[in-house]
Design a protein around this motif. Structure first.
Motif, PDB file in Angstrom:
ATOM      1  N   THR A  76       0.823  -1.215   0.000  1.00 59.07           N
ATOM      2  CA  THR A  76       0.000   0.000   0.000  1.00 59.07           C
ATOM      3  C   THR A  76       0.855   1.262   0.000  1.00 59.07           C
ATOM      4  O   THR A  76       0.373   2.326  -0.356  1.00 59.07           O
ATOM      5  CB  THR A  76      -0.931   0.058   1.228  1.00 59.07           C
ATOM      6  OG1 THR A  76      -0.140  -0.038   2.405  1.00 59.07           O
ATOM      7  CG2 THR A  76      -1.930  -1.045   1.199  1.00 59.07           C
TER       8      THR A  76
ATOM      9  N   ILE B 209       0.932   2.902  -3.454  1.00 65.71           N
ATOM     10  CA  ILE B 209      -0.288   3.378  -4.114  1.00 65.71           C
ATOM     11  C   ILE B 209      -0.473   4.870  -3.858  1.00 65.71           C
ATOM     12  O   ILE B 209      -0.409   5.316  -2.724  1.00 65.71           O
ATOM     13  CB  ILE B 209      -1.507   2.591  -3.614  1.00 65.71           C
ATOM     14  CG1 ILE B 209      -1.333   1.120  -3.983  1.00 65.71           C
ATOM     15  CG2 ILE B 209      -2.787   3.145  -4.204  1.00 65.71           C
ATOM     16  CD1 ILE B 209      -2.365   0.220  -3.382  1.00 65.71           C
ATOM     17  N   PRO B 210      -0.681   5.662  -4.926  1.00 60.49           N
ATOM     18  CA  PRO B 210      -0.834   7.101  -4.733  1.00 60.49           C
ATOM     19  C   PRO B 210      -2.051   7.419  -3.877  1.00 60.49           C
ATOM     20  O   PRO B 210      -3.114   6.821  -4.070  1.00 60.49           O
ATOM     21  CB  PRO B 210      -1.045   7.648  -6.148  1.00 60.49           C
ATOM     22  CG  PRO B 210      -0.910   6.521  -7.077  1.00 60.49           C
ATOM     23  CD  PRO B 210      -0.811   5.251  -6.316  1.00 60.49           C
ATOM     24  N   PRO B 211      -1.901   8.324  -2.908  1.00 59.95           N
ATOM     25  CA  PRO B 211      -3.026   8.658  -2.038  1.00 59.95           C
ATOM     26  C   PRO B 211      -4.213   9.239  -2.809  1.00 59.95           C
ATOM     27  O   PRO B 211      -5.351   9.150  -2.362  1.00 59.95           O
ATOM     28  CB  PRO B 211      -2.442   9.695  -1.078  1.00 59.95           C
ATOM     29  CG  PRO B 211      -1.163  10.141  -1.677  1.00 59.95           C
ATOM     30  CD  PRO B 211      -0.689   9.043  -2.551  1.00 59.95           C
ATOM     31  N   GLN B 212      -3.949   9.823  -4.004  1.00 58.61           N
ATOM     32  CA  GLN B 212      -5.054  10.415  -4.762  1.00 58.61           C
ATOM     33  C   GLN B 212      -6.013   9.360  -5.291  1.00 58.61           C
ATOM     34  O   GLN B 212      -7.115   9.689  -5.692  1.00 58.61           O
ATOM     35  CB  GLN B 212      -4.531  11.209  -5.958  1.00 58.61           C
ATOM     36  CG  GLN B 212      -3.935  12.542  -5.609  1.00 58.61           C
ATOM     37  CD  GLN B 212      -2.443  12.492  -5.712  1.00 58.61           C
ATOM     38  OE1 GLN B 212      -1.831  11.456  -5.477  1.00 58.61           O
ATOM     39  NE2 GLN B 212      -1.822  13.595  -6.071  1.00 58.61           N
ATOM     40  N   LEU B 213      -5.604   8.097  -5.314  1.00 59.78           N
ATOM     41  CA  LEU B 213      -6.447   7.070  -5.931  1.00 59.78           C
ATOM     42  C   LEU B 213      -7.852   7.063  -5.350  1.00 59.78           C
ATOM     43  O   LEU B 213      -8.838   6.985  -6.063  1.00 59.78           O
ATOM     44  CB  LEU B 213      -5.809   5.686  -5.776  1.00 59.78           C
ATOM     45  CG  LEU B 213      -6.682   4.527  -6.268  1.00 59.78           C
ATOM     46  CD1 LEU B 213      -7.083   4.720  -7.711  1.00 59.78           C
ATOM     47  CD2 LEU B 213      -5.976   3.198  -6.099  1.00 59.78           C
ATOM     48  N   GLY B 214      -7.952   7.144  -4.025  1.00 55.24           N
ATOM     49  CA  GLY B 214      -9.271   7.024  -3.403  1.00 55.24           C
ATOM     50  C   GLY B 214      -9.962   8.337  -3.123  1.00 55.24           C
ATOM     51  O   GLY B 214     -10.964   8.363  -2.417  1.00 55.24           O
ATOM     52  N   ILE B 215      -9.453   9.436  -3.687  1.00 56.58           N
ATOM     53  CA  ILE B 215      -9.902  10.758  -3.222  1.00 56.58           C
ATOM     54  C   ILE B 215     -11.383  11.020  -3.507  1.00 56.58           C
ATOM     55  O   ILE B 215     -12.072  11.626  -2.692  1.00 56.58           O
ATOM     56  CB  ILE B 215      -8.990  11.867  -3.794  1.00 56.58           C
ATOM     57  CG1 ILE B 215      -9.198  13.175  -3.034  1.00 56.58           C
ATOM     58  CG2 ILE B 215      -9.208  12.062  -5.275  1.00 56.58           C
ATOM     59  CD1 ILE B 215      -8.152  14.230  -3.342  1.00 56.58           C
ATOM     60  N   VAL B 216     -11.900  10.516  -4.630  1.00 56.85           N
ATOM     61  CA  VAL B 216     -13.306  10.788  -4.963  1.00 56.85           C
ATOM     62  C   VAL B 216     -14.266  10.056  -4.008  1.00 56.85           C
ATOM     63  O   VAL B 216     -15.117  10.690  -3.370  1.00 56.85           O
ATOM     64  CB  VAL B 216     -13.594  10.437  -6.440  1.00 56.85           C
ATOM     65  CG1 VAL B 216     -15.092  10.436  -6.704  1.00 56.85           C
ATOM     66  CG2 VAL B 216     -12.896  11.419  -7.363  1.00 56.85           C
ATOM     67  N   PRO B 217     -14.129   8.726  -3.845  1.00 58.10           N
ATOM     68  CA  PRO B 217     -15.000   8.052  -2.875  1.00 58.10           C
ATOM     69  C   PRO B 217     -14.792   8.554  -1.447  1.00 58.10           C
ATOM     70  O   PRO B 217     -15.750   8.609  -0.673  1.00 58.10           O
ATOM     71  CB  PRO B 217     -14.591   6.584  -2.993  1.00 58.10           C
ATOM     72  CG  PRO B 217     -14.007   6.459  -4.344  1.00 58.10           C
ATOM     73  CD  PRO B 217     -13.330   7.762  -4.609  1.00 58.10           C
ATOM     74  N   LEU B 218     -13.562   8.938  -1.111  1.00 57.55           N
ATOM     75  CA  LEU B 218     -13.304   9.456   0.233  1.00 57.55           C
ATOM     76  C   LEU B 218     -14.119  10.731   0.461  1.00 57.55           C
ATOM     77  O   LEU B 218     -14.696  10.940   1.534  1.00 57.55           O
ATOM     78  CB  LEU B 218     -11.809   9.739   0.398  1.00 57.55           C
ATOM     79  CG  LEU B 218     -11.302   9.908   1.829  1.00 57.55           C
ATOM     80  CD1 LEU B 218     -11.589   8.687   2.661  1.00 57.55           C
ATOM     81  CD2 LEU B 218      -9.805  10.205   1.838  1.00 57.55           C
ATOM     82  N   TYR B 219     -14.179  11.572  -0.573  1.00 58.74           N
ATOM     83  CA  TYR B 219     -14.973  12.799  -0.498  1.00 58.74           C
ATOM     84  C   TYR B 219     -16.457  12.469  -0.306  1.00 58.74           C
ATOM     85  O   TYR B 219     -17.143  13.082   0.519  1.00 58.74           O
ATOM     86  CB  TYR B 219     -14.752  13.613  -1.770  1.00 58.74           C
ATOM     87  CG  TYR B 219     -15.528  14.898  -1.825  1.00 58.74           C
ATOM     88  CD1 TYR B 219     -15.133  15.991  -1.059  1.00 58.74           C
ATOM     89  CD2 TYR B 219     -16.641  15.023  -2.646  1.00 58.74           C
ATOM     90  CE1 TYR B 219     -15.838  17.175  -1.106  1.00 58.74           C
ATOM     91  CE2 TYR B 219     -17.351  16.205  -2.699  1.00 58.74           C
ATOM     92  CZ  TYR B 219     -16.952  17.280  -1.931  1.00 58.74           C
ATOM     93  OH  TYR B 219     -17.656  18.443  -1.986  1.00 58.74           O
ATOM     94  N   LEU B 220     -16.937  11.474  -1.056  1.00 57.65           N
ATOM     95  CA  LEU B 220     -18.341  11.061  -0.927  1.00 57.65           C
ATOM     96  C   LEU B 220     -18.610  10.493   0.467  1.00 57.65           C
ATOM     97  O   LEU B 220     -19.642  10.767   1.083  1.00 57.65           O
ATOM     98  CB  LEU B 220     -18.679  10.023  -2.006  1.00 57.65           C
ATOM     99  CG  LEU B 220     -18.566  10.536  -3.449  1.00 57.65           C
ATOM    100  CD1 LEU B 220     -18.631   9.379  -4.446  1.00 57.65           C
ATOM    101  CD2 LEU B 220     -19.660  11.547  -3.746  1.00 57.65           C
ATOM    102  N   LEU B 221     -17.633   9.730   0.975  1.00 54.01           N
ATOM    103  CA  LEU B 221     -17.760   9.144   2.311  1.00 54.01           C
ATOM    104  C   LEU B 221     -17.854  10.234   3.379  1.00 54.01           C
ATOM    105  O   LEU B 221     -18.666  10.149   4.308  1.00 54.01           O
ATOM    106  CB  LEU B 221     -16.554   8.231   2.575  1.00 54.01           C
ATOM    107  CG  LEU B 221     -16.473   7.514   3.918  1.00 54.01           C
ATOM    108  CD1 LEU B 221     -17.617   6.524   4.072  1.00 54.01           C
ATOM    109  CD2 LEU B 221     -15.131   6.790   4.069  1.00 54.01           C
ATOM    110  N   MET B 222     -17.025  11.271   3.236  1.00 52.55           N
ATOM    111  CA  MET B 222     -17.050  12.374   4.199  1.00 52.55           C
ATOM    112  C   MET B 222     -18.408  13.078   4.181  1.00 52.55           C
ATOM    113  O   MET B 222     -18.899  13.526   5.207  1.00 52.55           O
ATOM    114  CB  MET B 222     -15.932  13.377   3.896  1.00 52.55           C
ATOM    115  CG  MET B 222     -14.546  12.837   4.158  1.00 52.55           C
ATOM    116  SD  MET B 222     -14.407  12.229   5.844  1.00 52.55           S
ATOM    117  CE  MET B 222     -12.999  11.141   5.693  1.00 52.55           C
TER     118      MET B 222
END
Lengths: 316, 271
Positions: free
Chosen positions: B110, B113-126
């Protein structure tokens, strides 16, 4: 069979050294639980979800999760000139921001290896940029490289070179962004290399010198191979960081009054494009496809730089 | 070792000047007004506008909030990363349990893996959690670090002697007592290095805070970007902001710089 049982019995030879927690102990799992719980929820889950979102047309304007559209986002990506522009800029910036800092760091580390006065003071000077806020550096350099009042153009003027509109051109803007990155990391890497050089046994150099190797050959055949671990570490880490370049180009862009990596996208990286599509246009599906592309480019670049650094071994 | 000649000093002096000058110039500029910053040839004496510029930075750009927020964010991330990494690093380095190898492999992979990979779902999760615009959104996803676990795994593998652990167990120490009396003392130097790097990284984190925080409740880099995009012709204001925004990490440098170049880096290279 009886003897096998006997060997395993508690009276065996290693009874004096008790085994670390029994196989059934929960303690190790308690220790690793915080990492894996947070990672599962805020790391792994979003990563997997990115793959799903990239196959939908999810956007903020849409209601709820988007429609399933299969590979349409990836298809669109392939025919998107802005994506190709961003990919090109990413590769160019990666090279300009990685190679100079590593090469220059090697040279500086060699210079530090001479018998020096005030070595601590010099080392502190080299380390200072690492402790400067990245955002601050990006803004200060943007001002230093600005067309009308920038100090860099003023210095160029003194030697008779015309003013350069740094943010406007593709190459000149890339050089400016690369300067921000190189400035921050060169000294840091130099200190890592120097620390590793100090650990090389001096006899290796003496033997090489007896064999008639000059300082240059000693560098190639003793120093570089012995630095391999430090080189791998710095090359792979700076590759991963510089493929994902975001802060420096975004703030350089902000000082021009836009967020697209220059008015003509001349220094828009893939990470900037991801930001634009995801959080300016709120096209979540498309942004997720860009995210996967970024992973792919990062992996390829990291492997390439690893292969390049490992070649050093085969030369000696 | 050969004695350095004048050209070695000259080259190193040039490099050090290059490292120090951009910062020194921004400090100089933060004491001037816009007319002085834009003048050619540049004005090289401090002006009298520092106090006025500072007041504007704190009044117009929410810099007071930004500094407090960044201290809270970076401080809590650092504390949590050090604790969680020490626990997991110790387990991976010194304890035997089922699934140890595959789990450690997962941690290492892990890291790449670039931290930006999950940025969109992370935003939705927040959004789902109601954390958008709040500091939790920036802190919580970063309270663990794969690099931290990897680092402490490497460090504790060498720093904690197996004999000492065995002796503690023979004496009937509980897991908690072993942690307190054996692991924590041995972990301290490595944990300090990890804390330093984590703090600097958290202080500089930009993309995610920019996405999830509001300009009214920013961290320092977000406040700087607001300043740079809103006032980009007001150089004295923007440059004063950069100086203020980097004071905390520079304080860290002033406190620990000598130890880093004198002890920490040489020792890290040895590992």
């Amino acid at each position: 069979m009886a003897s096998a049982d006997k060997a395993r019995s508690p009276g065996g030879s290693d009874a004096r050294r008790p085994r670390p927690p029994r196989a059934g102990s929960l303690v190790p799992y308690l220790y690793i639980a915080p990492f894996f719980l947070v990672f599962a929820l805020f790391g792994l889950f979003p990563m997997v979800a990115t793959a799903y979102v990239s196959l939908t047309d999810w956007s903020l304007l849409g209601t709820g999760p988007g429609r399933w559209i299969g590979a349409d986002n990836y298809e669109r990506l392939l025919h998107d000139p802005y994506m190709w522009n961003a990919a090109r800029n990413t590769v160019s910036l990666f090279v300009l921001a990685t190679v100079p800092q590593l090469v220059l760091a090697l040279v500086i580390a060699q210079l530090l290896d001479w018998a020096l006065r005030a070595r601590t003071l010099i080392s502190l000077g080299l380390l200072l940029p690492y402790f400067t806020s990245v955002a601050a550096v990006a803004i200060v350099f943007s001002v230093l490289f600005s067309r009308d009042f920038g100090l860099v153009n003023h210095l160029l003027d003194l030697v008779g070179a015309g003013p350069v509109d740094w943010p406007a051109g593709r190459l000149t803007s890339h050089l400016t962004v690369a300067a921000m990155v190189n400035w921050r990391w060169t000294g840091f890497n130099a200190l890592i290399y120097f620390s590793a050089i100090r650990l090389i046994p001096r006899e290796l150099y003496e033997t090489a010198a007896i064999d008639g190797a000059g300082r240059w050959r000693q560098f190639w055949h003793v120093t570089l191979p012995m630095l391999r671990l430090a080189l791998v570490f710095t090359a792979v880490l700076s590759t991963i960081g510089n493929i994902q370049l975001f802060t420096e180009p975004l703030l350089f862009s902000a000082t021009q009054g836009n967020t697209t990596g220059g008015s003509g996208r001349q220094f828009q990286t893939l990470a900037l494009y991801l930001y634009e599509e995801g959080f300016r246009s709120f096209d979540f599906g498309y942004a997720s496809a860009i995210a996967w592309l970024l992973v792919l480019v990062t992996a390829v670049a990291a492997l390439l730089s690893l292969a390049l650094v490992l070649r050093i071994r085969s030369e000696d | 070792m050969r004695r350095a000649g004048p050209w070695v000093y000259a080259a190193l002096l040039a490099v050090v000047l290059g490292s120090v000058l951009p910062l020194a110039w921004s400090v100089l500029a933060s004491s001037q007004d816009n007319a002085a910053i834009g003048r050619t040839p540049p004005v090289l004496v401090p002006g009298g506008n520092l106090a006025g510029n500072l007041r504007r930075v704190f009044d117009e750009a929410a810099f007071g909030t930004a500094i407090v927020n960044s201290l809270v964010v970076s401080g809590s991330i650092t504390l949590c990363v050090v604790v969680s990494s020490t626990l997991a690093g110790f387990a991976f380095a010194k304890l035997r349990f089922r699934g140890r190898r595959p789990l450690m492999l997962l941690v290492v992979s892990t890291m790449l893996i670039p931290p930006q990979l999950g940025i969109v779902p992370l935003y939705l999760l927040m959004g789902e959690l109601g954390w958008t615009g709040r500091l939790e959104a920036v802190i919580v996803p970063s309270v663990v670090s794969a690099f931290g676990v990897f680092f402490m795994w490497q460090y504790l593998g060498r720093a904690v002697a197996d004999e000492l652990l065995d002796a503690a167990r023979v004496d009937g120490c509980s897991a908690g007592a072993i942690m307190r009396h054996v692991v924590v003392p041995a972990a301290r130097p490595g944990a300090a290095v990890l804390a330093l790097f984590t703090f600097v990284q958290a202080w500089n984190d930009f993309m995610w805070p920019l996405v999830v925080l509001d300009p009214e409740n920013p961290t320092v880099p977000v406040a700087l970007s607001t300043l740079a995009s809103g006032y980009y012709e007001d150089y004295s204001l923007v440059l004063t902001g950069t100086v203020v925004g980097t004071v905390p990490t520079l304080l860290l440098f002033a406190l620990l710089g000598r130890r880093i170049v004198g002890e920490i880096m040489p020792r890290a290279a040895g590992h």
